[in-house]
Structures are given as C-alpha cells and as structure tokens.
Enzyme design. Structure first.
Site, PDB file in Angstrom:
ATOM      1  CD  GLU A  16       0.250  -1.299   3.090  1.00 31.61           C
ATOM      2  OE1 GLU A  16       0.445  -2.225   2.288  1.00 31.61           O
ATOM      3  OE2 GLU A  16       0.498  -1.393   4.312  1.00 31.61           O
ATOM      4  CB  SER A  31       8.504  -8.278   7.686  1.00 28.85           C
ATOM      5  OG  SER A  31       7.112  -8.350   7.904  1.00 28.85           O
ATOM      6  CB  CYS A  68      15.255  -8.932   0.873  1.00 28.34           C
ATOM      7  SG  CYS A  68      15.368  -9.390  -0.842  1.00 28.34           S
TER       8      CYS A  68
HETATM    9  P1  NAD Z   1       5.677  -6.190   5.278  1.00 31.83           P
HETATM   10  O1  NAD Z   1       5.776  -7.588   5.758  1.00 31.83           O
HETATM   11  O2  NAD Z   1       5.343  -5.132   6.249  1.00 31.83           O
HETATM   12  O3  NAD Z   1       4.574  -6.081   4.098  1.00 31.83           O
HETATM   13  C1  NAD Z   1       4.591  -6.948   2.990  1.00 31.83           C
HETATM   14  C2  NAD Z   1       3.170  -7.098   2.466  1.00 31.83           C
HETATM   15  O4  NAD Z   1       2.367  -7.708   3.484  1.00 31.83           O
HETATM   16  C3  NAD Z   1       2.499  -5.777   2.120  1.00 31.83           C
HETATM   17  O5  NAD Z   1       1.753  -5.955   0.947  1.00 31.83           O
HETATM   18  C4  NAD Z   1       1.611  -5.503   3.319  1.00 31.83           C
HETATM   19  O6  NAD Z   1       0.452  -4.775   2.993  1.00 31.83           O
HETATM   20  C5  NAD Z   1       1.234  -6.897   3.794  1.00 31.83           C
HETATM   21  N1  NAD Z   1       1.045  -6.965   5.251  1.00 31.83           N
HETATM   22  C6  NAD Z   1       1.671  -6.224   6.199  1.00 31.83           C
HETATM   23  N2  NAD Z   1       1.254  -6.593   7.430  1.00 31.83           N
HETATM   24  C7  NAD Z   1       0.362  -7.592   7.256  1.00 31.83           C
HETATM   25  C8  NAD Z   1      -0.404  -8.398   8.143  1.00 31.83           C
HETATM   26  N3  NAD Z   1      -0.322  -8.239   9.464  1.00 31.83           N
HETATM   27  N4  NAD Z   1      -1.214  -9.339   7.617  1.00 31.83           N
HETATM   28  C9  NAD Z   1      -1.305  -9.513   6.291  1.00 31.83           C
HETATM   29  N5  NAD Z   1      -0.600  -8.775   5.396  1.00 31.83           N
HETATM   30  C10 NAD Z   1       0.230  -7.831   5.867  1.00 31.83           C
HETATM   31  O7  NAD Z   1       7.063  -5.876   4.524  1.00 31.83           O
HETATM   32  P2  NAD Z   1       7.552  -4.497   3.909  1.00 31.83           P
HETATM   33  O8  NAD Z   1       7.848  -3.557   5.033  1.00 31.83           O
HETATM   34  O9  NAD Z   1       6.662  -4.066   2.819  1.00 31.83           O
HETATM   35  O10 NAD Z   1       8.925  -4.960   3.202  1.00 31.83           O
HETATM   36  C11 NAD Z   1      10.137  -5.087   3.903  1.00 31.83           C
HETATM   37  C12 NAD Z   1      10.393  -6.505   4.363  1.00 31.83           C
HETATM   38  O11 NAD Z   1      10.307  -7.387   3.254  1.00 31.83           O
HETATM   39  C13 NAD Z   1      11.777  -6.707   4.947  1.00 31.83           C
HETATM   40  O12 NAD Z   1      11.679  -7.541   6.065  1.00 31.83           O
HETATM   41  C14 NAD Z   1      12.538  -7.402   3.819  1.00 31.83           C
HETATM   42  O13 NAD Z   1      13.628  -8.206   4.232  1.00 31.83           O
HETATM   43  C15 NAD Z   1      11.460  -8.232   3.233  1.00 31.83           C
HETATM   44  N6  NAD Z   1      11.762  -8.619   1.859  1.00 31.83           N
HETATM   45  C16 NAD Z   1      12.164  -9.893   1.640  1.00 31.83           C
HETATM   46  C17 NAD Z   1      12.490 -10.288   0.361  1.00 31.83           C
HETATM   47  C18 NAD Z   1      12.920 -11.689   0.105  1.00 31.83           C
HETATM   48  O14 NAD Z   1      13.012 -12.038  -1.058  1.00 31.83           O
HETATM   49  N7  NAD Z   1      13.178 -12.522   1.100  1.00 31.83           N
HETATM   50  C19 NAD Z   1      12.414  -9.382  -0.702  1.00 31.83           C
HETATM   51  C20 NAD Z   1      11.986  -8.087  -0.442  1.00 31.83           C
HETATM   52  C21 NAD Z   1      11.673  -7.713   0.852  1.00 31.83           C
END
Ligand code: NAD
Length: 504
Positions: free
Chosen positions: A184, A234, A289
């Site tokens: 978002e 995450s 990441c």
């Molecule tokens: P996030 O987990 O906060 O959000 C990711 C997605 O999940 C978003 O679309 C968000 O709307 C949704 N989301 C958030 N909270 C939620 C909940 N409680 N229930 C259901 N859906 C939910 O992550 P972010 O802050 O957007 O991205 C950063 C994180 O992503 C870092 O931890 C990074 O390491 C990780 N990441 C990992 C990779 C990988 O390939 N392993 C790649 C990119 C980013």
C-alpha cells in the site's frame, strides 16, 4: 453516495477484470513521496467484497486462459516484455517517486524484473513434460504440468515492480489467473504494469490488483477459489501467511526478512571488499532484502577494511532519487527512518562503536525521510544492531578471529537469505559454499540475486514453504503435475485381472 464517489483525482484504484475498479470499503491510506514528505496519492483499501470480485473475475478468466495455446501465451509475454522496455523510464520514475530509490537503481530493478518476463517468454519449453514409451508392454507413461487456476501474490514496498514481476509473469505464463496485492506504500507501479499487461494482450481477468492491508490479504488467504499464495515481506508476516494459507489447504511460498553477512578473509583485496560492502550495504538506502547488513572481518582485516569503507562512505551523495547525481535516496517513511536511526544510539549504549553517524548528513535537515550512511564497529551478537533486521543504511562490523568463528555466526543466525565471501582463495570459497546454511551465496559478489533461470529464495526464517520463487521452481510452484498411463490394446485380448498392475 459510495466511498468511491469521494475519491480525489490522485486516487489509486484496484484493477479488476481489465479495468480500474474503485475500492468500496471507504478505508484508504496516503501515498507519500519519501524524498519530500508530501502526500502524492490516496489508495483505496479493499474490503472482502472487493477481493471476492477480483477472485470471481480471475476464476472466470482462468478457464479460457488455461486453454489458450502455449505459443499464444508466450506471444503475450513477448509483447509485455517489449512494452516494459519501451516504458522502462516511466516505470522507473513511478518507482522512484513512491519508494524513494534513485532512478538508476529503479532502472536496475526494472531490468531484473524484465528478466522474469523474458524467462516467461520461454514457457513452452519450461512446461515440456516427460514421456516414457513402453513402460510396460504396450503401455506409455507421460507427465504433464497444469496450472492451478487462481493464484495470488502479496508484495513488499522495497521492489514495487520487480517482486510483482517475479510472481505474475511466471504465474500467468503457466496458464493461471493472478491477483496481486501490492504494498500500500507503493501501489502505482503495479497499476502501470497491469495497464501494460492489458496492452500486451493479457485477457481481462487474468491479471487483477487489489490494494489494501491485512483485510485484503486475509481474505485471499481464506478464499476457497485461491489455490496458491506467493508472499514477499517481513518474517512475522511471512509466518502468518504460511501458517494461515497452509491451514486453509493452499500451496504457499512466503519469503521473509534477512540479515545478510559478508565474510572478508585476511587475503581479500581490501579495496574490492570495501567497494562491495559499501555498494551492498547502502544501495537503495539498505532497503533490499539482499543488502549486506553485517561485515564479518576476519583476523587483521578489520582496521584497513573499516578505513576503506569510511573513505567511500564520506563520498556517498544522499538526496532525492530523482536527481541524477544522488546515489542514495530516503527511507520509505519517517517512522521507519526514526526506527533505523534509533539503532545507532542503542548500539553505542550496548558497547559498540559508532564509526560513521548518518544523522550528521545534511540531507537530514530536509523534509524527506533521509538518513546518511552509518557504520557501527565492534558489533556483537546480543546487541540490537546485530540481532535485528535493520533494513536501512546501517552497516555493522563484527570482528572475528577465524573463519570458523565467522561461519558459526552466519549459521547460528535465524535468517538465511543471502551471504557473501570475499577472498582470493578458491579453496576457502568452495569450503564456504559447502558449509554455509544460507540460500543464496556470493563469492566475491555482494548481492547474489540469482538470474531468472535459477530460482530465488533463502533458508531458515527467510523462507517458509518448499519452493523458491521464479525460474524453474516458480514453474513448479504455479503448476501441478499429472502423470498419465495409457495403452491402446486390441479389445479382443481384454480380460478381467484382479491382480495389482505390474510391469509385464
Ligand atoms: P511487510 O511484511 O510489512 O509487508 C509486505 C506485504 O504484506 C504488504 O503488501 C503488506 O500490505 C502486507 N502486510 C503487512 N502486514 C500484514 C499483516 N499483518 N497481515 C497480512 N498482510 C500484511 O514488509 P515491507 O515492510 O513491505 O517490506 C520489507 C520486508 O520485506 C523486509 O523484512 C525485507 O527483508 C522483506 N523482503 C524480503 C524479500 C525476500 O526475497 N526474502 C524481498 C523483499 C523484501
């Protein structure tokens, strides 16, 4: 009057059945330009009905799409690829505006996402099954792979185009209909990709977007018509996604957070190792990441390495990503920037040394969410800066006596996304590749993101699920295998046989 009637012109809508579709929940969030702190758009959040509308459109479209010849599906992917190439600058501008990364970095993201579309152009080859003639007398056995139907992806803020492309290009080429729930915080790049996909010939309903938060995600996790979930984000959310969706009988690949260590052996070229640590630690403001977060300096390498890193850090230009001379943009939000900056005080309080304090960077005085590159020396396990995924421009150096000490730290870490070793000793590098418990390993390569014809994924708390993302494992994830055993005997020779079938 519905909530959709009150949307401002800058509203970002869902994309359902080949066209924009306004959210009906009335809930929404502001999209902010992290370089200025200004609100640039409003994104409407999906309610359960919105998600159900997208799933219904996808389900309807998937039946025809899976019957579409492979060569036609490949042709659509070729057109999609060409349109992304033609519009790559516009896509990079959208990414940079909402995420903050520099235009050059955003173009790199587009290039890595394009690789996945190019892989999808070769889908006929990827979906070739196996055929065994004469498995038994007059009996042939063959395996085919078929799409799952409706599949969904949930993506993070740090790669607004690349991670959606990791998922949707493979899923769609395999014959599925796809529903994307983008972050978002950066919703517009995926809307632009959906418009390009439509122009490329992706039929209405085959690619749908729903914006929003946990409400939309949780509906996708429980909807009986959604057969598989891909997630990147995450670790706590990845765990929730994996547990809920598998409980609901879905196939899941949920990629989580990271704490990537770069091991520098005493024989490494110091200048090359410092270049790599700085590039991988501070590129995209550390919001990758696969960013390097910890440097493990073995033996006497620490002092010269830290001096070389400091020298390079002092030259990094921090500022809005839209200015071509800036090398590092802002973080995604003020709250996140402040959380990252707080690690610097905590590190000092816990006994580490703050070698470079990014809070002194002039960019901190603007309204954008900037933090200059920061360097922590003498970090150790047990300190917050070591134990937590910081996800910002903070590099920590841990001084270790031996290779074995360094390896133990990496293998004991709960994450296992990426790692790198810097050395001139091929034998040492090979031993590391054998020993290390991490999914993606670089040898003198600091950000070892696999090319699209391999697959991407970490180990341990960096991935929940069995299959990595994109490439051959992506094809496996988005299809299921069917094995057919067939014979065409002379009916005259047919007889009843109650024995268990065996090779004759
Ligand atoms: P996030 O987990 O906060 O959000 C990711 C997605 O999940 C978003 O679309 C968000 O709307 C949704 N989301 C958030 N909270 C939620 C909940 N409680 N229930 C259901 N859906 C939910 O992550 P972010 O802050 O957007 O991205 C950063 C994180 O992503 C870092 O931890 C990074 O390491 C990780 N990441 C990992 C990779 C990988 O390939 N392993 C790649 C990119 C980013």
């Amino acid at each position: 009057m519905s909530a959709s009637d009150t949307l401002t012109p800058a509203a970002v809508s869902h994309w359902i059945n080949g066209k924009p579709d306004a959210a009906t929940s009335g809930r929404r969030a502001s999209v902010t330009n992290p370089a200025t702190g200004e609100i640039i758009a409003e994104v409407g959040f999906a309610c359960i009905d919105d998600v159900d509308r997208a799933v219904a459109a996808a389900k309807l479209a998937s039946a025809e799409w899976r019957s579409t010849p492979l060569s036609r599906r490949a042709e659509v992917m070729f057109s999609f690829r060409d349109l992304i190439v033609k519009n790559r600058n516009r896509l990079a501008e959208i990414i940079s505006l909402e995420n903050g990364k520099t235009i050059a970095d955003a173009l790199g993201e587009v290039a890595r996402g394009l690789e996945n579309v190019e892989f999808a152009c070769g889908i006929p080859n990827q979906l070739k099954g196996g055929y065994t003639e004469q498995a038994s007398r007059g009996v042939d056995v063959y395996q085919i792979r078929q799409p799952l139907g409706v599949v969904a992806g949930i993506t993070p803020f740090n790669f607004p185009a690349m991670v959606p492309l990791w998922m949707l290009s493979t899923a769609i080429a395999c014959g599925n209909a796809f529903i994307l729930k983008p972050s978002e915080k950066v919703p517009s790049a995926s809307v632009f990709l959906a418009e390009l996909a439509k122009q490329a010939g992706v039929p209405d309903g085959v690619l749908n977007l729903v914006h929003g938060d946990k409400v939309a995600v949780d509906r996708l996790l429980e909807h009986p018509d959604v057969k598989a979930i891909s997630f990147v984000g995450s670790t706590p959310v990845a765990r929730h996604i994996y547990q809920t969706a598998t409980h609901n009988g879905k196939r899941v690949q949920a990629l989580g957070g990271a704490k990537n260590h770069m091991l520098v052996l005493p024989d490494a070229d110091i200048a090359m190792a410092a270049d790599a640590a700085v590039s991988a630690g501070y590129g995209a403001a550390g919001e990758r990441c696969m960013a390097i977060s910890v440097v493990l300096a073995v033996g006497g390498v620490a002092d010269p390495l830290i001096a070389a890193i400091r020298e390079r850090v002092a030259r990094i230009k921090v500022g809005p990503g839209s200015e071509p001379f800036n090398e590092m943009g802002p973080l995604i939000s003020r709250e996140h920037r402040d959380r990252v900056a707080a690690h610097l005080d905590t590190a000092v309080a816990e006994g580490a040394t703050l070698s470079v304090d990014g809070r002194l960077d002039p960019a901190m005085r603007s309204n954008g969410f900037f933090l200059g590159p920061s360097l922590i020396d003498n970090a150790k396990p047990g300190m917050r800066c070591y134990d937590h995924e910081i996800f910002g421009p903070v590099l920590s150096v841990v001084r270790v006596a031996t290779y074995a000490d360094a390896l133990r730290l990496i293998n004991d870490n709960p994450y296992g996304n990426g790692t790198a070793i810097f050395t001139q000793n091929g034998g040492a590098a090979r031993q590391f590749q054998f020993d290390v418990e991490v999914g993606m390993v670089g040898i003198n390569v600091p950000i070892p993101v696999p090319v699209s014809y391999y697959s991407f994924g970490g180990w341990k708390s960096s991935l929940f699920g069995d299959l990595h993302m994109y490439g051959p494992e992506g094809v496996q994830f988005y299809t299921r295998s069917k094995v057919v055993t067939s014979r065409w005997p002379d009916p005259a020779a047919s007889k009843v046989d109650l024995g268990f079938p065996q090779v004759r």
